[in-house]
Design a protein around this motif. Structure first.
Motif, PDB file in Angstrom:
ATOM      1  N   GLY A  49       0.759  -1.331   0.122  1.00 26.68           N
ATOM      2  CA  GLY A  49       0.226   0.002   0.008  1.00 26.68           C
ATOM      3  C   GLY A  49       0.937   1.237  -0.107  1.00 26.68           C
ATOM      4  O   GLY A  49       2.237   1.199   0.043  1.00 26.68           O
ATOM      5  N   PRO A  50       0.240   2.398   0.238  1.00 26.54           N
ATOM      6  CA  PRO A  50       1.166   3.765  -0.027  1.00 26.54           C
ATOM      7  C   PRO A  50       2.041   3.702   0.880  1.00 26.54           C
ATOM      8  O   PRO A  50       3.345   4.149   0.789  1.00 26.54           O
ATOM      9  N   TRP A  51       1.681   3.853   2.370  1.00 23.95           N
ATOM     10  CA  TRP A  51       2.540   4.064   3.190  1.00 23.95           C
ATOM     11  C   TRP A  51       3.667   3.143   3.430  1.00 23.95           C
ATOM     12  O   TRP A  51       4.969   3.465   3.482  1.00 23.95           O
ATOM     13  N   GLY A  52       3.266   2.046   3.588  1.00 24.90           N
ATOM     14  CA  GLY A  52       4.348   0.685   3.416  1.00 24.90           C
ATOM     15  C   GLY A  52       5.176   0.850   2.418  1.00 24.90           C
ATOM     16  O   GLY A  52       6.498   0.698   2.464  1.00 24.90           O
ATOM     17  N   GLY A  53       4.844   1.131   1.148  1.00 27.83           N
ATOM     18  CA  GLY A  53       5.625   1.142  -0.149  1.00 27.83           C
ATOM     19  C   GLY A  53       6.453   2.266  -0.048  1.00 27.83           C
ATOM     20  O   GLY A  53       7.712   2.144  -0.337  1.00 27.83           O
ATOM     21  N   LEU A  54       6.046   3.390   0.486  1.00 21.66           N
ATOM     22  CA  LEU A  54       6.768   4.535   0.738  1.00 21.66           C
ATOM     23  C   LEU A  54       7.976   4.438   1.565  1.00 21.66           C
ATOM     24  O   LEU A  54       9.308   4.467   1.242  1.00 21.66           O
ATOM     25  N   ILE A  55       7.979   3.695   2.480  1.00 20.62           N
ATOM     26  CA  ILE A  55       9.040   3.096   3.641  1.00 20.62           C
ATOM     27  C   ILE A  55       9.940   2.284   3.052  1.00 20.62           C
ATOM     28  O   ILE A  55      11.270   2.533   2.885  1.00 20.62           O
ATOM     29  N   ALA A  56       9.258   1.271   2.414  1.00 16.00           N
ATOM     30  CA  ALA A  56      10.045   0.016   1.963  1.00 16.00           C
ATOM     31  C   ALA A  56      10.875   0.648   0.750  1.00 16.00           C
ATOM     32  O   ALA A  56      12.240   0.263   0.720  1.00 16.00           O
ATOM     33  N   ALA A  57      10.232   1.250  -0.271  1.00 13.81           N
ATOM     34  CA  ALA A  57      10.927   1.745  -1.346  1.00 13.81           C
ATOM     35  C   ALA A  57      11.928   2.729  -1.279  1.00 13.81           C
ATOM     36  O   ALA A  57      13.145   2.744  -1.661  1.00 13.81           O
ATOM     37  N   GLY A  58      11.569   3.597  -0.014  1.00 19.24           N
ATOM     38  CA  GLY A  58      12.418   4.830   0.105  1.00 19.24           C
ATOM     39  C   GLY A  58      13.712   4.478   0.625  1.00 19.24           C
ATOM     40  O   GLY A  58      14.904   4.603   0.300  1.00 19.24           O
ATOM     41  N   ILE A  59      13.703   3.791   1.727  1.00 14.23           N
ATOM     42  CA  ILE A  59      14.931   2.995   2.521  1.00 14.23           C
ATOM     43  C   ILE A  59      15.686   2.119   1.605  1.00 14.23           C
ATOM     44  O   ILE A  59      16.822   2.036   1.849  1.00 14.23           O
ATOM     45  N   GLY A  60      14.984   1.080   1.023  1.00 14.10           N
ATOM     46  CA  GLY A  60      15.497   0.154   0.272  1.00 14.10           C
ATOM     47  C   GLY A  60      16.426   0.777  -0.884  1.00 14.10           C
ATOM     48  O   GLY A  60      17.701   0.562  -1.013  1.00 14.10           O
ATOM     49  N   SER A  61      15.998   1.700  -1.469  1.00 12.44           N
ATOM     50  CA  SER A  61      16.525   2.648  -2.509  1.00 12.44           C
ATOM     51  C   SER A  61      17.665   3.591  -2.127  1.00 12.44           C
ATOM     52  O   SER A  61      18.809   3.423  -2.761  1.00 12.44           O
TER      53      SER A  61
END
Length: 164
Positions: A49-61
Motif C-alpha cells: 500500500g502507499p505508506w508501507g510502499g513509501l517506507i520500503a521503497a525509500g529506505i531500500g533504494s
C-alpha cells in the motif's frame, strides 16, 4: 501471525528486495546508474500500500545508493522512490477498479521530476540535469514492465485489498 507482524515482515523483505534489485545490475550513466530496482519500488507499493510502499521503497533504494557509493543521492533517492511508491499505492487504493497501468505512469513521472528538481539544487544548473531525464524515464519504464509481469502472480501476497 497477526497483521502488524506480517506487515512489518513484508516491509523489511521489500526493503531488502529493493536494495538487492537496485544493486544487482548497474548500467552506468553520466550521473549514476540504471537498475532494476524500480520494479521492486512499484512492487512494494503493490504489496504494502502507499505508506508501507513509501517506507520500503525509500529506505531500500536510498540504502542502495549509500552502500553503492552514491551518498549524495541518498536523500533525493529516498524522496523520489518513496513518492513514486506512495503515488502508485495511493492511486491503486483510491481507484481499485482501474487497471494498474493507469497509475504507473504518474508515479514514474513524479520520480523523474523529483530527481530533476534535486539535481538542479545539487548541480546549480537547470540545463545540466536535463541529461538524466531520459535515463530516469527509461529506468521507470523498466520498473513498469517488471510490475506488469509480476503483479498477477504475486497478488496473493497483498496486504491491502483492492476494495477499501
Amino acid at each position: 501471525m497477526n497483521h502488524q507482524t506480517k506487515k512489518l515482515t513484508y516491509t523489511a523483505l521489500m526493503m531488502a528486495l529493493t536494495l538487492v534489485m537496485t544493486s544487482l545490475i548497474k548500467i552506468p550513466i553520466p550521473n549514476g546508474y540504471i537498475h532494476l530496482g524500480d520494479g521492486a519500488v512499484l512492487l512494494s507499493a503493490y504489496i504494502l500500500g502507499p505508506w508501507g510502499g513509501l517506507i520500503a521503497a525509500g529506505i531500500g533504494s536510498a540504502s542502495a545508493d549509500y552502500f553503492g557509493g552514491f551518498g549524495a543521492y541518498v536523500l533525493p533517492t529516498f524522496v523520489a522512490k518513496g513518492l513514486m511508491a506512495f503515488i502508485f499505492g495511493y492511486l491503486m487504493k483510491r481507484f481499485p477498479d482501474k487497471n494498474i497501468l493507469f497509475f504507473l505512469f504518474p508515479a514514474v513521472f513524479a520520480m523523474v521530476i523529483v530527481y530533476y528538481l534535486f539535481e538542479i539544487i545539487m548541480y546549480g544548473s537547470i540545463v545540466g540535469p536535463l541529461l538524466n531525464i531520459p535515463f530516469n524515464a527509461l529506468q521507470g519504464l523498466v520498473g513498469i514492465v517488471i510490475i506488469t509481469v509480476l503483479h498477477k502472480p504475486l497478488e496473493r501476497f497483498r496486504l491491502t485489498p483492492l476494495k477499501s
